[in-house]
Design an enzyme around this catalytic site. Sequence first.
Site, PDB file in Angstrom:
ATOM      1  N   ILE A  86     -67.162   2.933 -96.092  1.00 26.29           N
ATOM      2  CA  ILE A  86     -66.054   2.165 -95.506  1.00 26.29           C
ATOM      3  C   ILE A  86     -64.849   3.065 -95.262  1.00 26.29           C
ATOM      4  O   ILE A  86     -64.101   2.862 -94.294  1.00 26.29           O
ATOM      5  CB  ILE A  86     -65.689   0.943 -96.391  1.00 26.29           C
ATOM      6  CG1 ILE A  86     -64.670   0.045 -95.665  1.00 26.29           C
ATOM      7  CG2 ILE A  86     -65.158   1.358 -97.759  1.00 26.29           C
ATOM      8  CD1 ILE A  86     -65.139  -0.525 -94.351  1.00 26.29           C
ATOM      9  N   ASP A 167     -66.495  -6.200 -98.856  1.00 26.63           N
ATOM     10  CA  ASP A 167     -66.849  -6.686-100.184  1.00 26.63           C
ATOM     11  C   ASP A 167     -67.526  -5.590-100.977  1.00 26.63           C
ATOM     12  O   ASP A 167     -68.132  -4.684-100.421  1.00 26.63           O
ATOM     13  CB  ASP A 167     -67.831  -7.857-100.073  1.00 26.63           C
ATOM     14  CG  ASP A 167     -69.206  -7.366 -99.661  1.00 26.63           C
ATOM     15  OD1 ASP A 167     -70.052  -7.132-100.548  1.00 26.63           O
ATOM     16  OD2 ASP A 167     -69.420  -7.165 -98.453  1.00 26.63           O
ATOM     17  N   GLY A 308     -72.632  -3.658 -96.640  1.00 27.50           N
ATOM     18  CA  GLY A 308     -71.413  -4.340 -97.048  1.00 27.50           C
ATOM     19  C   GLY A 308     -70.218  -3.419 -96.978  1.00 27.50           C
ATOM     20  O   GLY A 308     -70.180  -2.526 -96.128  1.00 27.50           O
ATOM     21  N   GLU A 309     -69.241  -3.639 -97.843  1.00 26.46           N
ATOM     22  CA  GLU A 309     -67.986  -2.880 -97.922  1.00 26.46           C
ATOM     23  C   GLU A 309     -67.040  -3.178 -96.754  1.00 26.46           C
ATOM     24  O   GLU A 309     -65.892  -2.750 -96.758  1.00 26.46           O
ATOM     25  CB  GLU A 309     -68.235  -1.352 -97.952  1.00 26.46           C
ATOM     26  CG  GLU A 309     -69.065  -0.852 -99.105  1.00 26.46           C
ATOM     27  CD  GLU A 309     -69.270   0.674 -99.080  1.00 26.46           C
ATOM     28  OE1 GLU A 309     -68.715   1.359 -98.194  1.00 26.46           O
ATOM     29  OE2 GLU A 309     -69.992   1.176 -99.961  1.00 26.46           O
ATOM     30  N   GLY A 310     -67.565  -3.824 -95.707  1.00 18.81           N
ATOM     31  CA  GLY A 310     -66.800  -4.004 -94.466  1.00 18.81           C
ATOM     32  C   GLY A 310     -67.284  -3.074 -93.364  1.00 18.81           C
ATOM     33  O   GLY A 310     -66.693  -3.026 -92.277  1.00 18.81           O
TER      34      GLY A 310
END
Lengths: 341, 341
Positions: A86, A167, A308-310
């Site tokens: 991210i 997230d 995830g993580e964005g």
Amino acid sequence: LDAEAVAAAETAQAGLVKPAGSLGVLEALSAQLAGIARACPPPVPAKPAVGVFAGDHGVLAQGVTPWPSDITFVMCNVFQAGGAAINVLSRAAGASVTVVDMGVAGPYAEGTGPGAELVSKKVRPATSDLAKGAAMSRDEAIQALEAGIAVADQLVDGGADLLVTGDMGIGNTTPSAALIAALTGTAADVVTGRGTGIDDETLALKTGIVASAVERIAEGADAIDVLAEVGGFEHAGIAGFVLGGAARGVPVVLDGVIAGSAALVAQGIAPTAIDYCVAGHRSAEPGHRIALEKLALRPLLELDLRLGEGTGAVLATPIVQASARILNEMATLESVMAGGQ
Amino acid sequence: LDAEAVAAAETAQAGLVKPAGSLGVLEALSAQLAGIARACPPPVPAKPAVGVFAGDHGVLAQGVTPWPSDITFVMCNVFQAGGAAINVLSRAAGASVTVVDMGVAGPYAEGTGPGAELVSKKVRPATSDLAKGAAMSRDEAIQALEAGIAVADQLVDGGADLLVTGDMGIGNTTPSAALIAALTGTAADVVTGRGTGIDDETLALKTGIVASAVERIAEGADAIDVLAEVGGFEHAGIAGFVLGGAARGVPVVLDGVIAGSAALVAQGIAPTAIDYCVAGHRSAEPGHRIALEKLALRPLLELDLRLGEGTGAVLATPIVQASARILNEMATLESVMAGGQ
């Protein structure tokens, strides 16, 4: 959304120097941005801000993932140092990264590193085991929602004009699947997937846990009740982030299945909040498709991401910016025909 | 591609601080870039250059599109002035725009405007009507291919490290459909579409023209013969551009159905040239899917674009750059476990 600005954007698109409709999804996206900004052309988002909401999950005790809970804490430190995916993709997109500890199990310090600012909104170190009872109380759910709203407010006050959800939470595809099953009325085995990689046996276990947790939810439960029963603190934070972004009139780019499940909670609380959302991508997780259908959002990217993580959302931000630029910068057919070009 | 660099990239991806495979398509793309650059990590492309190849088509006499041929010339001037969609999206992506007159019917001046540099490689003002006979001679096809190679050389000599294909040519989905039908062995009615918008009657006419043009092609014809019989000058230019980029070891991002059909010609001439190609997007035109299958390329974007100019390809360049950045900038699991983060 502002219907007048949406209509003005649609009219403007039809008058640009191209065949009508030939920019496909970009045209609808530009109209949405106009409706959000209540202006046509809408401003081109210049300061994207990623909010990475982090939390741990009591359901890990059931063995739903091979990864240890500690990783959530470790990754928050990697975010701060700037070495995670991210961070790399946010630098590429010119986006800031704010990590929000919603309920990480480990110890956790606030502060700013080269990669991200860390903000503590810790409700409690990890949710309770949703296989055995409610993941959190209704009061805790509300506290976490309000924390997400506050983060959106803080970022918009700091100049952010495009919010991006992220997230981090080992095991968080289990509460995501439960939220999607409960809020869309879909069977657990349809929405439960392999997350970042589990075998058939673990998938069967995970699906069974999702199914029985959803069965506990009382008839007539509202979205906050569902969130409290089977959600996670980071899901609550993201749901609040969506509500906060919408309230401030800022577009929110949603990441994958965790964001999709959280957006369903936001939709249950305030359906029009979803008008402010853009689906950045569709993840490989099966529940995400079901969530996006209920949200009536078409994802901009489908690249089999499941990190995830964005990451998927921030990767889509140049497309969001490009759609606004089209309305701001393209010549009109009229000006070309008049020899103005 | 350099197998050692590809393998090194795959090993490196597996050691980054994320679950293996969780970045999906970005991981394969980064390995392809490593193989092209013969280095791992590959350099992050910093100077994308769009080549917009323009030409007119004798087949317009048959009424395959409601748009007049003049628009090709008009749009070249809009590109030069900077008001077209490709200008807007190229500015957003930090890409230069070079417009190449391969065979525009109108008069045409070389020169540089605020939006684009214009380069004349005019073979002839418009192809011959492919409904009645060969669109161009084999010598003209070779001349146009060489022009495309020369443009790639010129851009790479000027520092471009990522080539992006674009096109402008009223009526050019007709030769595209014919190239795809001939080079993939697919029926005309499967690959022929509505371009920027035609009615059922015109679609039937267009399909019939494609079918009979393809029937003329002799058994044993090579890709250059096919190009000469049913192609366009801009298709030839783009095919050369792909060959030139591959020869210089620079990745080439392909736009929509015109680029897809041109890449089939390049594939017929030198199959390994496609290893250097990235499919920027999949357009709404039905033949594009068939072309991409034959090229074995998966598109990065699917946004219902059907404008051409290079718009879908340049919109995908940030994703190409992001995949290289991942290999250059992400922390490794090892460094994180050692507390290096």
